[in-house]
Design an enzyme around this catalytic site. Structure first.
Site, PDB file in Angstrom:
ATOM      1  N   CYS A  53      -2.458   5.500  -4.020  1.00  0.00           N
ATOM      2  CA  CYS A  53      -2.993   4.199  -4.444  1.00  0.00           C
ATOM      3  C   CYS A  53      -2.958   3.145  -3.344  1.00  0.00           C
ATOM      4  CB  CYS A  53      -2.252   3.689  -5.688  1.00  0.00           C
ATOM      5  SG  CYS A  53      -0.468   3.612  -5.487  1.00  0.00           S
ATOM      6  N   GLU A  80       1.687  -1.668 -11.264  1.00  0.00           N
ATOM      7  CA  GLU A  80       1.360  -1.238  -9.904  1.00  0.00           C
ATOM      8  C   GLU A  80       0.081  -0.426 -10.028  1.00  0.00           C
ATOM      9  OE1 GLU A  80       0.548   0.464  -6.678  1.00  0.00           O
ATOM     10  OE2 GLU A  80       1.832   1.980  -7.592  1.00  0.00           O
TER      11      GLU A  80
END
Length: 365
Positions: A254, A220
């Site tokens: 993010c 991720e």
């Protein structure tokens, strides 16, 4: 000639930890649905009992308030546990599928099976959420798990180690603290699953280590995802959502908007509304809706991305307090430093476009 390989004390410890977890997994203790549900409920109860300590730790690390910690860390994590508890039996059911002619008249099923020993390497920006949420998935799947939180928010790492290590058998769950040497030693071991959240640079290292054992990896990672504002968009609502998403956690997120692509005909209105929205939110630690940059290295990195000649709003900062105030840049080009890497901070570059094809070209460059 046999090659002698010197191992550090922690490498030996890591090797034994992984072996102990593999031995425990092979007893099938983690396989029953009842065991998994019991452990998930236990984790939820422990997190709720230690919630105040978790708030205190993350505030000391980078000034995140109780309100914001609950909003982006604790409540999503608890919701993830609740969902796993609610749906685990269904997830674990055998699923009937069609049998091809070659195997007729047999019956075919998909049978969800635990993988084995998993390694979770968490991120620093949402340390509870991005460390413990993958842990929940691993527990629900019936695996044993080693969790390596980021060392940058040291106090949150400490409290996660305390919560897990004092309440769970290390052969089942274990938090390992440390920095690059400890992570490197852990990655030298063989796992059945690795889950990593962080930068593409480190993701490549993790992927390379996993490839040595053909270990399945979930990465991720960050990126430079834009928000695109077309000429006929719902501008006011779009700006409202973008500004909140960009400056929550001081942009250290993010999945937030990295930059805005705005049609040239609405650019000035976009800038005006963006400033109004920032001022309406009044982002500050005093208002419990703003946090510090995690450390001085990241503070300096983000500040160096701010071109003073292109500041439309904000641009001010305080290194001693590690605070960068919400900043909007305009007249930005793809050649600017701020467009060469993921910003991961409270800076919103604005680039204008004329056609949607042009916007897409910017977005994939």
């Amino acid at each position: 000639m046999n090659q002698v390989i010197d191992k550090t004390a922690f490498e030996v410890e890591a090797e034994q930890l992984v072996q102990n977890q593999r031995d425990y997994f092979n007893t099938n203790a983690t396989r029953p649905i009842g065991f998994r549900l019991e452990q998930l409920k236990k984790l939820k109860g422990i997190l709720l009992r230690h919630e105040d300590e978790m708030h205190d730790a993350i505030y000391k690390d980078f000034g995140k308030s109780k309100y914001e910690n609950q909003l982006v860390e604790i409540y999503p994590l608890i919701d993830e546990i609740n969902m796993a508890i609610k749906k685990l039996k269904k997830w674990a059911q055998h699923k009937s599928v069609k049998t091809n002619l070659l195997n007729f008249p047999a019956k075919s099923y998909l049978v969800p099976e635990p993988l084995g020993v998993s390694l979770v390497i968490g991120a620093w920006n949402l340390p509870y959420n991005l460390s413990l949420t993958p842990l929940v998935g691993s527990m629900a799947a019936g695996n044993t798990t080693i969790l390596k939180p980021s060392e940058l928010p040291a106090r949150t790492s400490n409290i996660m180690a305390k919560i897990i290590n004092e309440n769970f058998d290390s052969n089942y769950l274990r938090v390992v603290e440390g920095a690059i040497p400890e992570t490197t030693a852990l990655l030298k071991q063989r796992y059945d699953k690795i889950f990593f959240t962080g930068s593409p640079k480190v993701g490549k290292i993790v992927n390379k280590s996993a490839a040595e054992n053909l270990t399945d990896v979930t990465l991720e990672l960050g990126g430079k995802n834009p928000a695109i504002f077309t000429k006929d968009c719902a501008l006011k609502m779009g700006v409202k959502r973008t500004i909140w998403a960009k400056f929550v956690n001081s942009g250290q997120f993010c999945i937030t908007t990295d930059y805005a692509l705005v049609h040239k005909d609405i650019k000035q209105e976009f800038l005006k509304l963006a400033v109004e929205e920032i001022e309406k939110n009044n982002f500050s630690r005093e208002n419990n809706n703003y946090v510090q940059i995690i450390n001085e290295r990241n503070f300096d990195r983000v500040v160096n991305l701010i071109d003073p000649d292109k500041v439309y709003y904000g641009g001010t900062h305080n290194r001693e307090e590690r605070i960068i105030n919400p900043t909007i840049l305009h007249h930005v080009s793809l050649d600017d430093a701020v467009m060469q890497e993921e910003i991961f901070g409270p800076v919103l570059p604005v680039i204008e476009f004329e056609t949607i094809d042009e916007a897409f070209d910017y977005g994939i460059t």
